[in-house]
Design an enzyme around this catalytic site. Structure first.
Site: not given
Ligand code: FE
Ligand code: ZN
Length: 255
Positions: A56, A130
Site C-alpha cells: 500500500d 507507518d
Molecule cells: Fe500502510
Molecule cells: Zn505498512
C-alpha cells in the site's frame, strides 16, 4: 510549497509536496490518484520517496516512474521496486532543491525509514510512513518493541512545530484508544472533538504536529505515570520502559 494528502484506497494518504511546477510524492501505493493530481495541477513529478516495502506504499512506484521519469528513493534494507536510490540513517537527499534527512526507524518493518524535510521559512515536515500515526503507532510486524520505542523517541525529539505526515487516516481510532489509556487527558478530548469535526466534513485530520502528538499519543507517553499506571492495571509486571511500551502495543492490538 504546497503539502497535500492525496487519499488512496480506504484510509491511505499519498503525501505530495509541490511548488506549482515540480512535485514529489511519498509512498504512492496507487499511481492513479497521483497521476490525476499531477495532471490537474500541471505538475512534473521529480521524486518518489518510499518509507517501507508494504504494497500500500509501493504499488504505484513502477507506473509513476515509467510515466514521469521520477527518481525513486527508498530504504536500503528492504525489498523495493527497482531501480531506486537506497538510503540509510543519516543520508541526505535534495529533491525539489529541498534538504531531506533520512532516519532509520525500525519497528513496523525491519528497514523502515522516515524523511525530515527542511523548507525555507516553513515548519519542517516529517514523512514517517507507518511508524507513527496521529495518536497511535504502526503494528510491530518485523521489529521489536525496543526498536519501535527507540524509533518513536527519535521522532518525538524533532521540533514541536514539525508537521507529522503519516500514511494512514487512523486518527479517530487512535484517539479512542488514547481515551481508554488516559481518560483524564484534556488534550485527547479536545483533539477528539476537532478530529470528529474534520472527519464529518470528510477532511483529513493530518498533518498533525510533533508537539500535538507529545500531548495526545499514548505511544509517545509511556514514560509518564498516567500511561504506565494504566498499562500496569492490565500488565502488572510491566515496569521498565520497553515492557510498558510492549504491553501498551499489545493492549492496542486487542482493543
Ligand atoms: Fe500502510
Ligand atoms: Zn505498512
Amino acid at each position: 510549497m504546497k503539502l497535500i494528502p492525496i487519499p488512496a484506497f480506504d484510509d491511505n494518504y499519498i503525501w505530495m509536496l509541490h511548488d506549482g511546477r515540480r512535485a514529489l510524492v511519498v509512498d504512492p501505493g496507487d499511481a492513479n490518484p497521483v497521476l490525476a493530481a499531477l495532471q490537474q495541477g500541471g505538475l512534473a513529478l521529480e521524486a518518489i520517496l518510499v518509507t517501507h516495502h508494504h504494497g500500500d506504499h509501493t504499488g504505484g512506484v513502477d507506473t509513476l516512474r515509467q510515466n514521469t521519469g521520477a527518481l525513486v528513493y527508498g530504504p536500503a534494507g528492504e525489498r523495493m521496486p527497482e531501480p531506486l536510490q537506497r538510503l540509510g540513517d543519516g543520508d541526505v537527499i535534495r529533491p525539489l532543491g529541498l534538504r531531506f534527512e533520512v532516519l532509520l526507524v525500525p519497528g513496523h518493518t525491519a528497514g523502515h525509514i522516515a524523511y525530515v524535510g527542511h523548507i525555507p521559512d516553513e515548519d519542517p515536515v516529517l514523512f514517517c510512513g507507518d511508524t507513527m500515526f496521529s495518536a497511535g503507532c504502526g503494528r510491530l510486524f518485523e521489529g521489536t518493541p525496543a526498536q519501535m520505542l527507540t524509533s518513536l523517541t527519535r521522532l518525538a525529539a524533532l521540533p514541536d512545530a514539525t508537521r507529522m505526515c503519516c500514511a494512514h487516516e487512523y486518527t479517530l481510532d487512535g484517539l479512542c484508544f488514547a481515551r481508554a489509556v488516559e481518560p483524564d487527558n484534556a488534550a485527547v478530548q479536545a483533539y477528539t472533538d476537532r478530529a470528529h469535526a474534520l472527519r464529518d466534513q470528510e477532511l483529513p485530520t493530518l498533518p498533525s504536529s510533533i508537539g500535538l502528538e507529545k500531548t495526545v499519543n499514548p505511544f509517545l507517553r509511556t514514560h509518564l505515570p498516567s500511561v504506565a499506571h494504566a498499562v500496569r492495571q492490565r500488565s502488572p509486571n510491566a515496569h521498565d520502559p520497553v515492557s510498558v511500551f510492549a504491553a501498551l502495543r499489545t493492549w492496542k492490538d486487542q482493543f
